[in-house]
Design a protein around this motif. Sequence first.
Motif, PDB file in Angstrom:
ATOM      1  N   LEU A 166       0.866  -1.171   0.000  1.00 27.01           N
ATOM      2  CA  LEU A 166       0.000   0.000   0.000  1.00 27.01           C
ATOM      3  C   LEU A 166       0.905   1.225   0.000  1.00 27.01           C
ATOM      4  CD1 LEU A 166      -2.788   1.306   0.187  1.00 27.01           C
ATOM      5  CD2 LEU A 166      -2.611   1.152   2.685  1.00 27.01           C
ATOM      6  N   LEU A 167       0.981   1.877  -1.130  1.00 23.44           N
ATOM      7  CA  LEU A 167       1.873   3.026  -1.286  1.00 23.44           C
ATOM      8  C   LEU A 167       1.082   4.306  -1.086  1.00 23.44           C
ATOM      9  CD1 LEU A 167       4.857   3.570  -1.976  1.00 23.44           C
ATOM     10  CD2 LEU A 167       4.165   3.849  -4.350  1.00 23.44           C
ATOM     11  N   LEU A 168       1.465   5.102  -0.069  1.00 23.38           N
ATOM     12  CA  LEU A 168       0.704   6.288   0.295  1.00 23.38           C
ATOM     13  C   LEU A 168       1.462   7.591   0.100  1.00 23.38           C
ATOM     14  CD1 LEU A 168      -0.933   4.977   3.605  1.00 23.38           C
ATOM     15  CD2 LEU A 168      -1.971   5.103   1.334  1.00 23.38           C
ATOM     16  N   THR A 169       2.790   7.564   0.228  1.00 25.74           N
ATOM     17  CA  THR A 169       3.574   8.796   0.147  1.00 25.74           C
ATOM     18  C   THR A 169       4.667   8.686  -0.907  1.00 25.74           C
ATOM     19  OG1 THR A 169       5.158   8.082   1.848  1.00 25.74           O
ATOM     20  CG2 THR A 169       3.169   9.230   2.590  1.00 25.74           C
ATOM     21  N   SER A 170       5.098   9.838  -1.399  1.00 26.55           N
ATOM     22  CA  SER A 170       6.093   9.874  -2.475  1.00 26.55           C
ATOM     23  C   SER A 170       7.477   9.448  -2.005  1.00 26.55           C
ATOM     24  CB  SER A 170       6.169  11.280  -3.074  1.00 26.55           C
ATOM     25  OG  SER A 170       6.532  12.220  -2.085  1.00 26.55           O
ATOM     26  N   ASP A 171       7.737   9.556  -0.700  1.00 24.82           N
ATOM     27  CA  ASP A 171       9.054   9.175  -0.184  1.00 24.82           C
ATOM     28  C   ASP A 171       9.043   7.801   0.483  1.00 24.82           C
ATOM     29  OD1 ASP A 171       7.511   9.889   1.945  1.00 24.82           O
ATOM     30  OD2 ASP A 171       9.007  11.150   2.915  1.00 24.82           O
ATOM     31  N   GLN A 172       7.945   7.087   0.347  1.00 26.11           N
ATOM     32  CA  GLN A 172       7.865   5.745   0.924  1.00 26.11           C
ATOM     33  C   GLN A 172       8.780   4.794   0.163  1.00 26.11           C
ATOM     34  OE1 GLN A 172       3.828   4.420   1.427  1.00 26.11           O
ATOM     35  NE2 GLN A 172       4.394   2.272   1.670  1.00 26.11           N
ATOM     36  N   GLU A 173       9.539   3.999   0.889  1.00 28.62           N
ATOM     37  CA  GLU A 173      10.484   3.084   0.254  1.00 28.62           C
ATOM     38  C   GLU A 173       9.745   1.916  -0.395  1.00 28.62           C
ATOM     39  OE1 GLU A 173      14.439   0.391   1.354  1.00 28.62           O
ATOM     40  OE2 GLU A 173      13.488   1.670   2.869  1.00 28.62           O
ATOM     41  N   ILE A 174      10.153   1.568  -1.596  1.00 33.09           N
ATOM     42  CA  ILE A 174       9.549   0.452  -2.317  1.00 33.09           C
ATOM     43  C   ILE A 174      10.562  -0.696  -2.367  1.00 33.09           C
ATOM     44  CG2 ILE A 174       8.531  -0.353  -4.473  1.00 33.09           C
ATOM     45  CD1 ILE A 174       7.783   2.506  -5.108  1.00 33.09           C
ATOM     46  N   GLU A 175      10.220  -1.807  -1.768  1.00 31.43           N
ATOM     47  CA  GLU A 175      11.056  -3.001  -1.835  1.00 31.43           C
ATOM     48  C   GLU A 175      10.430  -3.961  -2.847  1.00 31.43           C
ATOM     49  OE1 GLU A 175      11.725  -4.732   1.964  1.00 31.43           O
ATOM     50  OE2 GLU A 175      12.634  -2.916   2.817  1.00 31.43           O
ATOM     51  N   PHE A 176      11.006  -3.992  -4.021  1.00 28.92           N
ATOM     52  CA  PHE A 176      10.449  -4.809  -5.092  1.00 28.92           C
ATOM     53  C   PHE A 176      10.630  -6.301  -4.784  1.00 28.92           C
ATOM     54  CE2 PHE A 176      11.629  -0.786  -7.207  1.00 28.92           C
ATOM     55  CZ  PHE A 176      10.381  -0.431  -7.672  1.00 28.92           C
TER      56      PHE A 176
END
Length: 224
Positions: A128-138
Motif C-alpha cells: 500500500l503506497l501512500l507517500t512519495s518518499d515511501q520506500e519500495i522493496e520490489f
Amino acid sequence: MNNKGFTLIELLISITLLSLLMFTGNYVYSQLASRWDKELGQFDKTAQRAQSLNWLQHALQGVEPYIVRNKQKKPVFLFIGANTSLLASTKRGIISDKYPEFFRISALENENRKFDLVYQAISTKDLLLLTSDQEIEFSHRLTLLTDLDEVRFSYFGWADLAAKTSLDPAIKPAWFSRYSGIDNLITPEKIKLTLVKNGQELNLFSILDINANDWYKHYIEVGF
C-alpha cells in the motif's frame, strides 16, 4: 570351379574406402548437427527477445495515474521518469495479471560496458503506497534485454499542471528527457523508449491517460 576370394590388397582397399565413407558421413552429420544447434539457439534467443519486448510494451501501455502524498501532504502523481529509468504504476504488469503493480525499469551497465534492461516490480496487493518518499522493496526482478548499446526514455506532455490548464495558446506540450509527476502534478501523455543494439534502433511508444489532471482535481475536491 573358381574359388578365388579377395586378396589382402583388395580387402585393405575396401576397408580404407569404407572408413573414408564413414568419416565423411560422420563429419557431415556433425556439421549439420552443429548448424542445427546454432540455429535452434538463435531461434530461442529471438523468441525470448520478442517475448521480453512484448512484456515491456504491455507494461508501458498499462501505465496509469497513481496518487500519493508528498512531504507537504499534498496529492501528487507517482511517476518518476529519467533518461535511463522509469518508476510508475501499471495495470498491465509482468508479474501478475490480476493486480496492478508498481514497477521500475532501469538500464544497468554490465561488465561488457553495455546495458541490461532490468524490470523490478511488486503487486499493489502486497504494498500500500501512500507517500512519495515511501520506500519500495520490489519482490520481483527480471532482466528483459541484455547487451544494449543505448537505452533512452523520452516523455511527451505538459511542463506542469499549470501549463496544462493555461489559456495561453503559445504554451504547448513538448518532449522531455525527464518527467516527474511529483513535481509537475501531472503525468505525460506519451512515453517513448528507444533501444539500440548492434547499431539497430527500436522505438516503443505508449499513449497514456491525457486527462490525468482530472484525477488530481478529484483528490483536491475530496480533501485527500
